[in-house]
Scaffold this motif. Sequence first.
Motif, mmCIF file in Angstrom:
data_model
loop_
_atom_site.group_PDB
_atom_site.id
_atom_site.type_symbol
_atom_site.label_atom_id
_atom_site.label_comp_id
_atom_site.label_asym_id
_atom_site.label_seq_id
_atom_site.Cartn_x
_atom_site.Cartn_y
_atom_site.Cartn_z
ATOM 1 N N ALA A 41 49.011 -0.648 17.934
ATOM 2 C CA ALA A 41 48.600 -2.053 18.053
ATOM 3 C C ALA A 41 47.379 -2.159 18.971
ATOM 4 C CB ALA A 41 49.749 -2.901 18.590
ATOM 5 N N PHE A 42 47.385 -1.402 20.058
ATOM 6 C CA PHE A 42 46.233 -1.385 20.963
ATOM 7 C C PHE A 42 45.023 -0.764 20.273
ATOM 8 C CE2 PHE A 42 43.736 0.921 24.238
ATOM 9 C CZ PHE A 42 43.182 -0.185 24.845
ATOM 10 N N ASP A 43 45.251 0.305 19.510
ATOM 11 C CA ASP A 43 44.145 0.939 18.788
ATOM 12 C C ASP A 43 43.459 -0.043 17.836
ATOM 13 O OD1 ASP A 43 44.614 3.337 20.083
ATOM 14 O OD2 ASP A 43 45.754 4.198 18.424
ATOM 15 N N ILE A 44 44.249 -0.861 17.180
ATOM 16 C CA ILE A 44 43.686 -1.868 16.270
ATOM 17 C C ILE A 44 42.991 -2.960 17.079
ATOM 18 C CG2 ILE A 44 44.218 -3.636 14.543
ATOM 19 C CD1 ILE A 44 46.615 -1.777 13.726
ATOM 20 N N TRP A 45 43.685 -3.506 18.079
ATOM 21 C CA TRP A 45 43.134 -4.586 18.898
ATOM 22 C C TRP A 45 41.791 -4.193 19.512
ATOM 23 C CZ3 TRP A 45 43.473 -9.580 19.484
ATOM 24 C CH2 TRP A 45 42.944 -10.180 20.613
ATOM 25 N N ALA A 46 41.711 -2.987 20.030
ATOM 26 C CA ALA A 46 40.491 -2.528 20.686
ATOM 27 C C ALA A 46 39.302 -2.463 19.729
ATOM 28 C CB ALA A 46 40.730 -1.154 21.320
ATOM 29 N N ARG A 47 39.573 -2.320 18.440
ATOM 30 C CA ARG A 47 38.503 -2.221 17.447
ATOM 31 C C ARG A 47 38.064 -3.582 16.903
ATOM 32 N NH1 ARG A 47 41.027 2.631 17.499
ATOM 33 N NH2 ARG A 47 39.796 4.474 16.917
ATOM 34 N N ILE A 48 38.780 -4.624 17.230
ATOM 35 C CA ILE A 48 38.397 -5.961 16.778
ATOM 36 C C ILE A 48 37.353 -6.483 17.761
ATOM 37 C CG2 ILE A 48 39.191 -8.321 16.351
ATOM 38 C CD1 ILE A 48 41.926 -7.089 15.604
ATOM 39 N N ASP A 49 36.104 -6.344 17.367
ATOM 40 C CA ASP A 49 34.997 -6.626 18.274
ATOM 41 C C ASP A 49 33.967 -7.595 17.704
ATOM 42 O OD1 ASP A 49 33.834 -5.069 16.322
ATOM 43 O OD2 ASP A 49 33.332 -3.408 17.660
ATOM 44 N N GLY A 50 34.266 -8.167 16.546
ATOM 45 C CA GLY A 50 33.314 -9.085 15.937
ATOM 46 C C GLY A 50 32.230 -8.404 15.130
ATOM 47 N N MET A 51 32.225 -7.058 15.137
ATOM 48 C CA MET A 51 31.228 -6.295 14.389
ATOM 49 C C MET A 51 31.873 -5.311 13.422
ATOM 50 S SD MET A 51 28.475 -5.554 17.445
ATOM 51 C CE MET A 51 29.662 -4.763 18.493
ATOM 52 N N THR A 52 33.205 -5.355 13.329
ATOM 53 C CA THR A 52 33.943 -4.381 12.539
ATOM 54 C C THR A 52 34.826 -5.094 11.528
ATOM 55 O OG1 THR A 52 33.979 -2.976 14.507
ATOM 56 C CG2 THR A 52 35.440 -2.355 12.733
ATOM 57 N N THR A 53 34.899 -4.538 10.328
ATOM 58 C CA THR A 53 35.765 -5.091 9.294
ATOM 59 C C THR A 53 37.121 -4.390 9.322
ATOM 60 O OG1 THR A 53 35.122 -3.507 7.591
ATOM 61 C CG2 THR A 53 33.777 -5.517 7.783
#
Length: 91
Positions: A41-53
């Motif tokens: 869940a953290f791995d996914i959350w950390a990648r949600i940056d407004g520039m990633t699909t």
Amino acid sequence: MTHLLIRTPGLAEVTADDHATVLNLPRIEEQQVPYVFEGTAFDIWARIDGMTTEEQIVAELAEAYETEPAVIAPEVRAFVAQLAELGLVQA
């Protein structure tokens, strides 16, 4: 999904090396307690940056966990949908 995943404005977040604690300030009356994201869940959350699909997140995690994207895509999709339902992510 091919659109960018964006965190909802107004979140309060504290991040450590292996987890994130998130409070949805715009929904503070509903939420009351912070969400804690650990592990994948953290791995996914950390990648949600407004520039990633979502597809890019799936590809990155598949590589990191040495698995096929098709194996983890449903779980990523479900978690992103849950984040959207909680008002933490705008897709």
